[in-house]
Enzyme design. Structure first.
Site, short mmCIF file in Angstrom:
data_model
loop_
_atom_site.label_atom_id
_atom_site.label_comp_id
_atom_site.label_asym_id
_atom_site.label_seq_id
_atom_site.Cartn_x
_atom_site.Cartn_y
_atom_site.Cartn_z
NE ARG A 243 -4.34 -1.12 0.03
CZ ARG A 243 -4.53 -2.11 -0.83
NH1 ARG A 243 -3.55 -2.45 -1.66
NH2 ARG A 243 -5.68 -2.75 -0.88
CD GLU A 272 -2.05 3.97 -5.55
OE1 GLU A 272 -3.16 3.48 -5.84
OE2 GLU A 272 -1.11 3.30 -5.11
CG HIS A 290 -2.50 -0.03 -6.91
ND1 HIS A 290 -2.96 0.79 -5.91
CD2 HIS A 290 -2.64 -1.30 -6.42
CE1 HIS A 290 -3.37 0.07 -4.88
NE2 HIS A 290 -3.19 -1.22 -5.18
#
Length: 337
Positions: A243, A272, A290
């Site tokens: 994360r 993000e 991601h």
């Protein structure tokens, strides 16, 4: 009871064949937020959720911000289940969901192999200087020189849960020495797979490659920072497929520029999508968007499980392994009476 289920992540529309028959077969109506292009649209905002979610009995959720405000309004209008198409749930205010009798689900055991493969991609690319060779070859050069290797190196796994275990299993054929740190270690697994459990400081000092597989919590926020980076070997690589926020990006940038560590592989970021991130200008960093946990197979698995959870919960079952906030059980069923 409403029969509407919001499918919030735009890319899931491409694979409706995975979850659509499950939901429709149980009598539910699938709703998608209005979008022009499902491949490029960003995730739903708070305002969009506040507009779309009320009146839905459940949501097949992505990383949208399920804040207390969103949950309160949606629960008052009939929301009972937030089912996350993934293994993380940090975008959901769990306390707010519990307070309003909303069950929160996730999809454990669906993407650990995908993330493990991604971590090894980073390891191999960094060790064997894939990025540098590719750039030089395209420039007309012939960079035929010795590169690094994995065999015989020490791999440090921070977090020996499902994903950490999947990484440890794959380390065996690569002839890596594996050490790990874990708050609640599975000693039987560690012994069976020759994983040595060590304190975090020792792992940082001994490892040639450090790979992170922990959730983002108050304990893990900025776990990799100026002080922990200072313990690492100058030849070490650090990989984050867990994360954003587990790594302090400014401190990592400083360490990389000063050659205090050799390189990094990053799949997740503090913001993000990232904007104007100085790490993107460094040659010793490999970057992905991601995508570690989202290969074609895992994406289908992560969509199927939350759909099943929605159907089971609303049929009066309690799929305990998929429930994130089990303390909501009594209030959840009280709302269903």
């Amino acid at each position: 009871m409403s029969r509407r289920v919001l499918v919030a992540p735009a890319p899931l529309r491409e694979i409706e064949f995975t979850y659509g028959p499950i939901l429709r077969g149980a009598g539910y109506i699938i709703e998608y937020p209005p979008r022009d292009n499902v491949l490029t649209e960003k995730q739903m905002s708070v305002a969009e959720l506040l507009a779309q979610l009320p009146g839905c009995v459940a949501t097949l959720a992505g990383s949208e911000p399920y804040t207390r405000e969103v949950i309160a309004k949606a629960a008052d209008a009939g929301l009972k289940v937030i089912a996350r198409a993934g293994v993380g749930y940090d975008a959901v205010d769990l306390q707010a969901a519990t307070d309003h009798g909303v069950a929160v689900c996730y999809a454990p055991g669906t993407n650990q192999d995908a993330v493990a493969e991604h971590a090894f991609m980073f390891m191999l690319a960094l060790s064997r200087k894939l990025r540098e060779q590719d750039i030089e070859m395209r420039a007309g050069l012939w960079p035929r020189r010795a590169v690094g290797n994995l065999r015989g190196k020490t791999l440090g796994i921070i977090g020996l849960g499902r994903i950490g275990k999947a990484v440890a299993k794959r380390a065996i054929p690569f002839d890596l020495n594996v050490i790990a740190t874990e708050i609640e270690p599975d000693h039987a697994f560690a012994e069976a797979h020759n994983v040595k459990l060590v304190p975090l400081d020792e792992l940082l000092k001994q490892s040639d490659i450090i790979t992170l597989h922990v959730p983002k919590t108050p304990l893990t926020k900025n776990l990799i920072n100026r002080d922990t980076l200072a313990l690492m070997k100058p030849t070490a690589f650090v990989l984050n497929t867990s994360r954003g926020g587990v790594v302090h990006e400014k401190d990592l940038y400083d360490a990389l520029v000063a050659n205090k560590i050799a390189g990094a592989g990053l799949d997740v970021y503090e913001v993000e999508p990232p904007q104007a991130n100085p790490l993107f200008g460094l040659d010793n960093v490999i970057l992905t968007a991601h995508t570690a946990g989202v290969d074609q197979q895992s994406r289908q698995d992560m969509a199927r499980v939350p759909a099943q959870a929605i159907v089971k919960l609303l049929a009066g079952e309690w799929p305990a392994d998929w429930i994130v906030n089990p303390q909501v059980k009594e209030k959840f069923f009280a709302r269903s009476v």
